[in-house]
Enzyme design. Sequence first.
Site, PDB file in Angstrom:
ATOM      1  N   GLN A 124      20.747 -11.368   0.532  1.00 54.81           N
ATOM      2  CA  GLN A 124      20.990 -10.924  -0.845  1.00 54.81           C
ATOM      3  C   GLN A 124      20.224 -11.818  -1.822  1.00 54.81           C
ATOM      4  OE1 GLN A 124      25.103 -11.327  -1.896  1.00 54.81           O
ATOM      5  NE2 GLN A 124      24.918 -10.259  -3.847  1.00 54.81           N
ATOM      6  N   GLY A 125      19.177 -11.251  -2.453  1.00 51.85           N
ATOM      7  CA  GLY A 125      18.336 -12.044  -3.357  1.00 51.85           C
ATOM      8  C   GLY A 125      18.720 -11.833  -4.807  1.00 51.85           C
ATOM      9  N   SER A 127      20.838 -14.637  -6.898  1.00 54.38           N
ATOM     10  CA  SER A 127      20.867 -15.904  -7.637  1.00 54.38           C
ATOM     11  C   SER A 127      19.499 -16.567  -7.679  1.00 54.38           C
ATOM     12  CB  SER A 127      21.839 -16.876  -6.971  1.00 54.38           C
ATOM     13  OG  SER A 127      23.147 -16.380  -7.057  1.00 54.38           O
ATOM     14  N   GLU A 243      31.701  -6.917  -2.935  1.00 50.80           N
ATOM     15  CA  GLU A 243      31.587  -8.251  -2.357  1.00 50.80           C
ATOM     16  C   GLU A 243      32.876  -8.726  -1.704  1.00 50.80           C
ATOM     17  OE1 GLU A 243      28.899 -11.978  -3.127  1.00 50.80           O
ATOM     18  OE2 GLU A 243      29.897 -11.328  -4.939  1.00 50.80           O
TER      19      GLU A 243
END
Lengths: 383, 342
Positions: A124-125, A127, A243
């Site tokens: 998951q890109g 932050s 999430e």
Amino acid sequence: MDLTFNDEEAAFRDELRAWLGANDAGPEPQGDEDAHYRWRRDWQRQLADARWAGVHWPSEFGGRSATLTQSAIFFEELGRSRAPLPADVLGLLLAGPTLMVWGTDAQKERLLPTILNAEEPWCQGFSEPDAGSDLAALKTRAVRDGDDWVVTGQKVWTSGAQFAKWCMLVARTDFETPKKHQGLTYFVLDMDQPGVIVRPLRQITGEAEFNELFLQEARIPDDAVVGGVGNGWKVAMTTLMNERSGLAFFLQVRLRNQLDKLIEEVAARGMLDGAGGNAIAQKLGDLHVKAEVIRLTAYRGLTAIERYGQPGPEGSLTKWMWSQANQELTQLAVDLLGDEALTADSPWSYELLRARGNSIEGGTTEVLKNIVAERVLGLPRMR
Amino acid sequence: MNFDFSDDQREIKRTARDLLAGRSSFERVRAAAEAPAPPAYDPALISELGELGWPGIAVCEEHGGQGLGAVELGILLEELGYACAATPFLGTVLAALAIEHAGSSQQRERWLPGLASGEVRGALGSAGAIVPDAPGAAVVVLLDDDGGATVLDTAQDGVTVQTVATIDPTRASGRVSARADVGEELPGDVAAAVGRAAIAVAGELVGISQRALEMTLAYVKERKQFDIPVGAFQAVSHRCAQMLLYTESARSATYYAAWAADAEPQRLAEAAALAKAAASEAGREVTASAIQAHGGIGFTWEADVHWLYKRAQLDAAFLGGTGTHRATLARLVSTRLHTMDA
């Protein structure tokens, strides 16, 4: 109010429990992170072969169309059997459901089947070094070049990037808009290319679950845009909404298991006996109450979603409660078991260190408090 | 799995909220508490609650009650706690719970119809400890140290109810003692009856916490310093978030325990300890935070938050506080783990 499980839920639990009784992940590899990953990957394949990997996925995509409660049961039972989480939790819980909502038919057809059996895992890109809680401040740029997008920037805290085939990437595609939530686009990035550099970040535990991700003119074909150019904020919210789904129940059971282990160790030393044991019993009882309250509050949250279509205040509270309880539990273990719990080979010393991340990962407790204050309690925006 | 109230239960809650908003405003609570010999109960409120059948909500129909359960009783107590109502209700329903669930058929016939209608007032508590609603009670269920309980007719010779002035002037309290030859033992499962009583008190604490939270939110949204509402400061807003966490934790545990009391009585002992531990902590922490978040005003007699704080302190100490129940729970779990291993 009826806090029993209905027949379908009970049947689901029985079937799963029977399967978990007959199948396990084998011994957990120690010390070797690659071996540990392969252990969880193989476990996911075992689950997938028996159609247990994506229970909450619709049957057309290989799931069991499980209800929220059944999904909760799945994670509870997984925890109870002391099995590990499947390797590609990010694909199963975040990428898959996001693609089901926003993906094109071609994207769904290409990407969904390889999630269930961990053939092509995800990371998951989101932050960045200067965009953590303030996600919309992200600076990674994607610029059109013919039929491709060219991406430059840096991501951080990217769990599992070293094993991932695909990345859920949010990048800025409009540099003019004054509103920072606009002008973002959600992409599927192929990690397997020269412009993507993964550098592991060593944690205070010594291991490296997460990474820095450097994007140096990485290329993404235009058909890998998810949900349309400029719509990235909305798509990212879908990912983030998923999430905490279900996982809370796994974490609660894990907390429960650890607490039971501590109670057994302490009781075996006679530390609960007599009036002298009262103070220690009170501390352990405090954590028992917290563990139970997390479970009950998480179930209350499911009722709110099932009845009213949206989460109540409960959803914002359980992650905060869990991280606090887990930190208190691991610290109490050191208090009660003494300095042997601080030796490198004690399982408690690992838990103590790992727990410090609990109140940071997936939303810091401070941000959760802001969310509760503003969205649940209706207080004015914080200063 | 459904954690929601039924339509009927929601209706009970709404009716109670509306009624008490009119009949038990803080003005009325204050009037009761500031009387020369507090509390000065409003006889009209007592008889109105009796006419509505509230005292008998969880008493079986055979003895004049409504035959509903621990959840419905919990709802009423939550609302009475929310209103911080100055009315001798708690003691009556607790005595009725104990007699209904642990009494002989004779004891039930003798006491339940009067308790259910509200014509007879009752109380329950431990020998030597402060017993809420003991002054004015015609019947007291007195718990002894060995897990037994005695039903006392307070009109009898040898029964003494001594009024005790506590920090909570909205509720009469007393200590009860009896000569050894007076009173009748409760023959049934006293522990289970006390568990039910603890769950009922937890319900009141949930209501107290909810009210303290709401009053605080209203205040910090309104009160300005440096030209902005103080609720915009994270030091204040995070305290409010913590108040919600305590309140919702208590609610989860208490609703679960009330449900378990009727639906799965084998879980009653553990669920009651859980509810009382969580609700006692919530009541004390949330009302203390309410005083703090109100600033200097919160420490004055004029503001109403102190009524909630005082009620919460007495309720938290009653039938075992947080610490006692936590220790009980840890030992229950330890025993269970040991049994599973053996």
